[in-house]
Design an enzyme around this catalytic site. Structure first.
Site, PDB file in Angstrom:
ATOM      1  N   HIS A  76       0.967  -1.233  -0.025  1.00  0.00           N
ATOM      2  CA  HIS A  76       0.008  -0.037  -0.068  1.00  0.00           C
ATOM      3  C   HIS A  76       0.896   1.042  -0.029  1.00  0.00           C
ATOM      4  O   HIS A  76       2.009   1.081   0.234  1.00  0.00           O
ATOM      5  CB  HIS A  76      -0.974  -0.103   1.192  1.00  0.00           C
ATOM      6  CG  HIS A  76      -1.867  -1.014   1.268  1.00  0.00           C
ATOM      7  ND1 HIS A  76      -2.991  -1.406   2.149  1.00  0.00           N
ATOM      8  CD2 HIS A  76      -2.348  -2.235   0.291  1.00  0.00           C
ATOM      9  CE1 HIS A  76      -3.566  -2.172   1.803  1.00  0.00           C
ATOM     10  NE2 HIS A  76      -3.184  -3.005   0.576  1.00  0.00           N
ATOM     11  N   GLU A  78       1.383   3.771   2.195  1.00  0.00           N
ATOM     12  CA  GLU A  78       1.981   3.865   3.368  1.00  0.00           C
ATOM     13  C   GLU A  78       3.601   2.948   3.222  1.00  0.00           C
ATOM     14  O   GLU A  78       4.516   3.491   3.574  1.00  0.00           O
ATOM     15  CB  GLU A  78       1.326   3.463   4.608  1.00  0.00           C
ATOM     16  CG  GLU A  78       0.195   4.257   4.838  1.00  0.00           C
ATOM     17  CD  GLU A  78      -1.224   3.531   4.243  1.00  0.00           C
ATOM     18  OE1 GLU A  78      -2.201   3.574   4.878  1.00  0.00           O
ATOM     19  OE2 GLU A  78      -1.077   3.156   3.047  1.00  0.00           O
ATOM     20  N   ARG A 212     -10.198   7.715 -20.425  1.00  0.00           N
ATOM     21  CA  ARG A 212      -9.890   6.087 -20.631  1.00  0.00           C
ATOM     22  C   ARG A 212      -8.896   5.801 -19.546  1.00  0.00           C
ATOM     23  O   ARG A 212      -9.017   4.687 -18.961  1.00  0.00           O
ATOM     24  CB  ARG A 212      -9.637   5.939 -22.121  1.00  0.00           C
ATOM     25  CG  ARG A 212     -10.918   6.293 -22.946  1.00  0.00           C
ATOM     26  CD  ARG A 212     -10.348   5.879 -24.297  1.00  0.00           C
ATOM     27  NE  ARG A 212     -11.618   6.066 -25.220  1.00  0.00           N
ATOM     28  CZ  ARG A 212     -11.463   5.597 -26.532  1.00  0.00           C
ATOM     29  NH1 ARG A 212     -10.744   4.991 -27.229  1.00  0.00           N
ATOM     30  NH2 ARG A 212     -12.840   5.993 -27.395  1.00  0.00           N
ATOM     31  N   THR A 224     -22.772   2.726 -31.859  1.00  0.00           N
ATOM     32  CA  THR A 224     -21.378   3.537 -32.110  1.00  0.00           C
ATOM     33  C   THR A 224     -20.541   2.507 -32.890  1.00  0.00           C
ATOM     34  O   THR A 224     -19.773   3.092 -33.625  1.00  0.00           O
ATOM     35  CB  THR A 224     -20.869   3.946 -30.688  1.00  0.00           C
ATOM     36  OG1 THR A 224     -21.866   4.760 -29.909  1.00  0.00           O
ATOM     37  CG2 THR A 224     -19.651   4.313 -30.607  1.00  0.00           C
ATOM     38  N   ASP A 228     -19.036   4.482 -35.992  1.00  0.00           N
ATOM     39  CA  ASP A 228     -17.744   5.070 -36.176  1.00  0.00           C
ATOM     40  C   ASP A 228     -16.662   3.914 -36.263  1.00  0.00           C
ATOM     41  O   ASP A 228     -15.436   4.353 -36.545  1.00  0.00           O
ATOM     42  CB  ASP A 228     -17.636   5.761 -34.746  1.00  0.00           C
ATOM     43  CG  ASP A 228     -18.676   6.770 -34.544  1.00  0.00           C
ATOM     44  OD1 ASP A 228     -19.265   7.485 -35.483  1.00  0.00           O
ATOM     45  OD2 ASP A 228     -18.737   7.173 -33.552  1.00  0.00           O
ATOM     46  N   ARG A 235      -5.352   5.582 -25.494  1.00  0.00           N
ATOM     47  CA  ARG A 235      -4.398   6.319 -26.028  1.00  0.00           C
ATOM     48  C   ARG A 235      -3.682   7.448 -25.347  1.00  0.00           C
ATOM     49  O   ARG A 235      -3.101   8.580 -26.118  1.00  0.00           O
ATOM     50  CB  ARG A 235      -4.652   6.402 -27.655  1.00  0.00           C
ATOM     51  CG  ARG A 235      -5.003   5.315 -28.285  1.00  0.00           C
ATOM     52  CD  ARG A 235      -5.113   5.660 -29.909  1.00  0.00           C
ATOM     53  NE  ARG A 235      -6.322   6.574 -30.313  1.00  0.00           N
ATOM     54  CZ  ARG A 235      -7.533   6.060 -30.293  1.00  0.00           C
ATOM     55  NH1 ARG A 235      -7.958   4.952 -29.998  1.00  0.00           N
ATOM     56  NH2 ARG A 235      -8.568   6.890 -30.838  1.00  0.00           N
ATOM     57  N   GLU A 318     -19.066   5.626 -22.983  1.00  0.00           N
ATOM     58  CA  GLU A 318     -18.645   6.556 -23.876  1.00  0.00           C
ATOM     59  C   GLU A 318     -19.653   6.772 -25.187  1.00  0.00           C
ATOM     60  O   GLU A 318     -19.470   7.560 -26.397  1.00  0.00           O
ATOM     61  CB  GLU A 318     -17.271   6.345 -24.592  1.00  0.00           C
ATOM     62  CG  GLU A 318     -16.599   7.540 -25.018  1.00  0.00           C
ATOM     63  CD  GLU A 318     -14.991   7.315 -25.267  1.00  0.00           C
ATOM     64  OE1 GLU A 318     -14.731   7.089 -26.471  1.00  0.00           O
ATOM     65  OE2 GLU A 318     -14.333   7.361 -24.399  1.00  0.00           O
TER      66      GLU A 318
END
Length: 375
Positions: A76, A78, A212, A224, A228, A235, A318
């Site tokens: 962790h 710490e 992202r 979508t 597209d 990226r 998205e």
């Protein structure tokens, strides 16, 4: 609320729940907690389902160690800060630990951070926010106090609570944090139906990839993909740890998206999933998430539970408009990232059932529009 200019630094801050307190604008404990928050940002998108806890060790007003949790099962924040200080030959006795989240006090895949702090000789612990995990939930603070350490709680508490909100939601509900992102014209439209429309300029689209990078999964609807033909890959330009996994999820209930779609192409570290309700013909390299039907599609709540089981703590939805409205109408969205152009997109206006209690919590502008966050 300040009017920010959209830069890569601002984009990352907004994608991770900010903007965040600027250390140089703070004093005393708040300054070091702001630095611990900055350290914690390095773990976003990497630590889930654990929280990306940031830690700074200070002695006599001087920082002697930095640490952040970046992978479930690894030390962790710490512990990483203690190791950093030790590697530099620093004497930890009498130091103060600034931690964004209450130190753990139980044995899991790693030992309790409370014990490590006590054994290292830390004498004061400053905590941003209490850990709601039932295995901690004030127990870490109680142990530190019982061992004679001075404990301060709630320093930059609002910012730390906002930073760790995805982890808190996962603990309370078993569901990952859901961010919705849409690019809309000034007319409230995504653009003409069935046609790819560039609502935001390429430089803004590149900055939007911060969303992202801050997530472990992206979800889009079938239309979508058909319109597209995106890859849906992460990226963001900054390099990331080899263990990072970014799941690409397509809502394709009956298996209508053709095998030639670019999204199905294998990408190292970015597995692709198909959310289905029936038993469509399998696709090589694509794992199906079998979900119960609901309405005209599948159960989005079940989808989120499936993603949580994969270790996903933050989900980015998205597109498109129908999927966005479905997530909103079911109360499954935690924040809405609206990229609002100053120019019309020349399509039908999108009707989104936004919660009545939401308000604008942050924004940044570019030369032609604004990135607005509603929560």
């Amino acid at each position: 609320m300040s009017d920010l200019v959209l830069t890569p630094e601002v984009a990352w801050a907004l994608a991770t729940g900010g903007p965040w307190p600027v250390p140089m604008d703070q004093a005393g404990d708040a300054r070091f907690m702001a630095l611990a928050l900055q350290e914690g940002l390095k773990g976003v998108g990497l630590a889930s389902p654990n929280p990306p806890v940031g830690c700074v060790l200070v002695k006599a007003g001087r920082i002697i160690g930095f640490g952040v949790h970046t992978r479930a099962g690894d030390p962790h924040g710490e512990i990483m800060a203690l190791r950093d200080a030790e590697a530099q030959g620093e004497d930890l006795k009498g130091s103060t630990a600034y931690v964004t989240l209450e130190p753990c006090c139980h044995h899991g895949r790693t030992g309790p951070c409370t014990l490590a702090l006590i054994q290292a000789g830390v004498t004061r612990v400053v905590v941003g926010v209490r850990d709601p995990n039932p295995r901690v939930d004030g127990g870490g603070l109680a142990i530190l106090r019982a061992q004679g350490l001075a404990v301060e709680e709630g320093v930059l508490g609002e910012a730390c609570a906002r930073f760790h909100a995805p982890f808190f939601k996962l603990i309370h509900t078993g569901l990952p944090w859901v961010a919705l992102k849409l690019a809309l014209g000034s007319d409230g439209s995504l653009g003409p139906v069935g046609r790819t429309t560039q609502v935001t300029p390429p430089e803004v689209q590149r900055l939007a990839h911060a969303l992202r990078r801050a997530s472990e999964a992206i979800v889009v609807g079938r239309h979508t993909i058909e319109v597209d033909d995106p890859q849906l890959t992460d990226r963001w330009p900054a390099p990331t740890a080899p263990h990072r996994s970014f799941a690409r999820v397509v809502m394709d209930e009956t298996g209508q998206v053709p095998f030639t779609a670019r999204v199905w192409a294998p990408v190292a570290g970015q597995p692709v999933y198909r959310a289905v309700t029936g038993d469509p013909m399998p696709l090589r390299g694509v794992e199906d998430l079998h979900l119960p039907p609901e309405g005209r599609g599948c159960s989005l709540r079940h989808l989120l539970h499936e993603l949580a089981a994969l270790g996903v703590g933050r989900v980015l939805v998205e597109g498109g408009g129908t999927l966005a409205a479905a997530f909103l109408s079911q109360g499954l969205v935690d924040e809405f990232h609206r990229f609002q152009s100053d120019s019309p997109a020349q399509g039908p206006p999108l009707s989104l059932p936004l919660p009545a209690n939401w308000s604008l919590s942050a924004s940044a502008h570019w030369g032609g529009g604004r990135w607005e966050i509603l929560r």
